[in-house]
Design a protein around this motif. Structure first.
Motif, PDB file in Angstrom:
ATOM      1  N   LEU A  57       0.811  -1.222   0.000  1.00 42.26           N
ATOM      2  CA  LEU A  57       0.000   0.000   0.000  1.00 42.26           C
ATOM      3  C   LEU A  57       0.843   1.270   0.000  1.00 42.26           C
ATOM      4  O   LEU A  57       0.296   2.374  -0.059  1.00 42.26           O
ATOM      5  N   THR A  58       2.167   1.126   0.074  1.00 39.42           N
ATOM      6  CA  THR A  58       3.035   2.288   0.260  1.00 39.42           C
ATOM      7  C   THR A  58       2.827   3.357  -0.799  1.00 39.42           C
ATOM      8  O   THR A  58       2.673   4.552  -0.501  1.00 39.42           O
ATOM      9  N   SER A  59       2.810   2.970  -2.057  1.00 41.96           N
ATOM     10  CA  SER A  59       2.681   3.960  -3.131  1.00 41.96           C
ATOM     11  C   SER A  59       1.305   4.619  -3.119  1.00 41.96           C
ATOM     12  O   SER A  59       1.173   5.821  -3.427  1.00 41.96           O
ATOM     13  N   PHE A  60       0.264   3.866  -2.742  1.00 43.59           N
ATOM     14  CA  PHE A  60      -1.079   4.435  -2.681  1.00 43.59           C
ATOM     15  C   PHE A  60      -1.204   5.406  -1.500  1.00 43.59           C
ATOM     16  O   PHE A  60      -1.883   6.431  -1.602  1.00 43.59           O
ATOM     17  N   ALA A  61      -0.528   5.080  -0.401  1.00 42.80           N
ATOM     18  CA  ALA A  61      -0.512   5.995   0.743  1.00 42.80           C
ATOM     19  C   ALA A  61       0.184   7.296   0.369  1.00 42.80           C
ATOM     20  O   ALA A  61      -0.269   8.392   0.742  1.00 42.80           O
ATOM     21  N   ALA A  62       1.281   7.188  -0.375  1.00 43.91           N
ATOM     22  CA  ALA A  62       1.993   8.387  -0.810  1.00 43.91           C
ATOM     23  C   ALA A  62       1.101   9.256  -1.694  1.00 43.91           C
ATOM     24  O   ALA A  62       1.098  10.489  -1.574  1.00 43.91           O
ATOM     25  N   ARG A  63       0.348   8.604  -2.579  1.00 45.16           N
ATOM     26  CA  ARG A  63      -0.562   9.354  -3.456  1.00 45.16           C
ATOM     27  C   ARG A  63      -1.645  10.040  -2.638  1.00 45.16           C
ATOM     28  O   ARG A  63      -1.987  11.208  -2.881  1.00 45.16           O
TER      29      ARG A  63
ATOM     30  N   ARG B 208      -1.494  11.053   0.401  1.00 43.04           N
ATOM     31  CA  ARG B 208      -0.926  12.159   1.193  1.00 43.04           C
ATOM     32  C   ARG B 208      -0.730  13.424   0.359  1.00 43.04           C
ATOM     33  O   ARG B 208      -0.564  14.510   0.922  1.00 43.04           O
ATOM     34  N   GLU B 209      -0.739  13.289  -0.944  1.00 43.20           N
ATOM     35  CA  GLU B 209      -0.573  14.453  -1.810  1.00 43.20           C
ATOM     36  C   GLU B 209      -1.832  15.312  -1.895  1.00 43.20           C
ATOM     37  O   GLU B 209      -1.790  16.431  -2.420  1.00 43.20           O
ATOM     38  N   HIS B 210      -2.946  14.800  -1.373  1.00 47.62           N
ATOM     39  CA  HIS B 210      -4.191  15.572  -1.433  1.00 47.62           C
ATOM     40  C   HIS B 210      -4.006  16.897  -0.704  1.00 47.62           C
ATOM     41  O   HIS B 210      -3.367  16.961   0.350  1.00 47.62           O
ATOM     42  N   VAL B 211      -4.587  17.934  -1.247  1.00 43.35           N
ATOM     43  CA  VAL B 211      -4.401  19.273  -0.701  1.00 43.35           C
ATOM     44  C   VAL B 211      -4.867  19.372   0.752  1.00 43.35           C
ATOM     45  O   VAL B 211      -4.330  20.167   1.531  1.00 43.35           O
ATOM     46  N   ASP B 212      -5.841  18.582   1.121  1.00 43.78           N
ATOM     47  CA  ASP B 212      -6.359  18.600   2.493  1.00 43.78           C
ATOM     48  C   ASP B 212      -5.865  17.409   3.311  1.00 43.78           C
ATOM     49  O   ASP B 212      -6.406  17.094   4.363  1.00 43.78           O
ATOM     50  N   GLY B 213      -4.838  16.725   2.813  1.00 45.38           N
ATOM     51  CA  GLY B 213      -4.250  15.635   3.570  1.00 45.38           C
ATOM     52  C   GLY B 213      -4.955  14.305   3.396  1.00 45.38           C
ATOM     53  O   GLY B 213      -6.055  14.212   2.857  1.00 45.38           O
ATOM     54  N   ILE B 214      -4.313  13.276   3.888  1.00 46.65           N
ATOM     55  CA  ILE B 214      -4.820  11.910   3.766  1.00 46.65           C
ATOM     56  C   ILE B 214      -5.921  11.638   4.780  1.00 46.65           C
ATOM     57  O   ILE B 214      -5.918  12.158   5.902  1.00 46.65           O
TER      58      ILE B 214
END
Length: 379
Positions: free
Chosen positions: A26-32, A34-40
């Protein structure tokens, strides 16, 4: 030549027998996300985020001066608190001090149980088709054969050493009815199979008409705990995941065997944690409050998922919504990560989960509200 023939360290590592650690995928999906402007909004692991009950914190602080070694069997007071809680909350009777054992977190217990009960290479361990991955890990450590099955007929003439059941289920939240549990108990006793029931979510029920029941309840086991062990945890019910407080209960012969092995391995729950565990088990008020928090979060998230086109299956208990859009689970994971929402793919729990995702509702109220807003863009 001698140097060439010498076996290299870790040439056949135990880790090679184990499945890949699922969460690494899930690491790469978690990184994606976290890029959301309002956070994960992390709805994947399901770790508790609300405060540890004050009664447990106070008990831990008061027990901070603890210079001596604890004993593996645990304090008498700890075991009595477990017995009292099981009777009061689950209606379980007939458990004595020799039928309970505090352990250092339920995952450690589950992973090591086959080893500690003497399961050998080639023996059979059975667990549900959709299941907590650690059941398989524990079997792999000892080289046991495994079978994922939801019915007794699927096992055929084989005689498992251990049969795992899990009600309420992680990941599906399904609750097994009394009649089914009773049949499993009888089947295991007829064959000499050890029945282990993972009941860590038993207080997280959302369907008043279908409450979970312990395998140790007299309506299930006939008043005898022979051949049965139940596994319980305070991680979810009391937000004590960081304290690693859990216990097993059931057949005194099985508990005694586990105690004999664990004593030699030095597996001891620390004394301060035991006192925190007593305080948490003796207090019902914080469990009611926490249940209400989760119920509110669950209702919001369930409605938002259904409006976004998801179907919720089972999910009558536990801390998850077993959700599907009828597509490959990794496609769902990816699309939700684009919204900054991280969920667990159903394939983590078995091939039967390839079209589902497990959505936890253990995030804060604020993060749940953000998830609801983002899911609305899919409707």
């Amino acid at each position: 030549m001698v140097e060439e023939a010498r076996q290299r360290p870790l040439e056949n590592p135990l880790s090679g027998r184990l499945p890949d650690f699922p969460w690494d995928k899930l690491t790469s999906f978690a990184a994606r996300a976290r890029e959301h402007v309002d956070g994960i909004v992390d709805l994947s692991v399901g770790t508790p985020i609300d405060p540890t009950p004050q009664v447990a914190q106070d008990a831990l602080i008061a027990a901070a001066d603890s210079p001596g070694y604890p004993v593996t069997i645990g304090k008498v007071e700890t075991r009595q608190a477990i017995i009292d809680w099981m009777a009061r909350t689950l209606g379980v009777t007939g458990v004595g001090l020799d039928g309970v054992l505090p352990v250092i977190g339920s995952k450690e217990l589950i992973a090591s149980l086959a080893l500690h009960l003497g399961v050998s290479n080639g023996d059979l361990v059975v667990f549900p088709r959709l299941a907590y991955p650690t059941y398989e890990v524990g079997a792999a450590i000892v080289g046991a054969r495994t079978l994922a099955a939801d019915s007794l007929t699927a096992i055929g003439p084989s005689v498992p050493k251990i049969l795992w059941i899990n009600s309420p289920s992680n990941p599906t939240g399904k609750v097994l009815p009394v009649d089914h549990l009773r049949k499993v108990v009888d089947w295991c006793r007829q064959r000499g199979t050890i029945l282990v029931s993972d009941e860590c979510y038993i207080e997280m029920s959302w369907d008043a008409d279908n409450p979970p029941i312990s395998v140790l309840h007299p309506d299930v086991c006939g008043g005898s705990h022979e051949g049965i062990i139940a596994v319980h945890s305070l991680s979810k019910r009391s937000n004590l995941a960081g304290y690693r407080c859990a216990f097993i209960a059931g057949d005194p012969a099985l508990v005694g065997e586990l105690l004999a092995v664990r004593k030699n391995l030095g597996l001891q729950m620390p004394g301060p944690q035991q006192l925190a565990m007593i305080a948490a088990l003796d207090d019902d008020a914080h469990v009611v409050d926490q249940h209400a928090r989760y119920a509110a979060r669950r209702a919001k998230l369930k409605e938002a998922l259904e409006r976004a086109g998801f179907r919720i299956d089972n999910s009558e208990a536990s801390l998850y919504l077993w959700s599907t859009r009828g597509e490959d689970c990794w496609t769902t994971v990816e699309s939700l990560a684009e919204l900054g929402i991280l969920v667990a793919p159903g394939s983590f729990y078995g091939s039967a989960g390839h079209e589902h995702v497990r959505v936890a509702f253990t995030a804060t109220d604020e993060r749940i509200d953000r998830a609801v807003e983002r899911l609305a863009t899919l409707g």
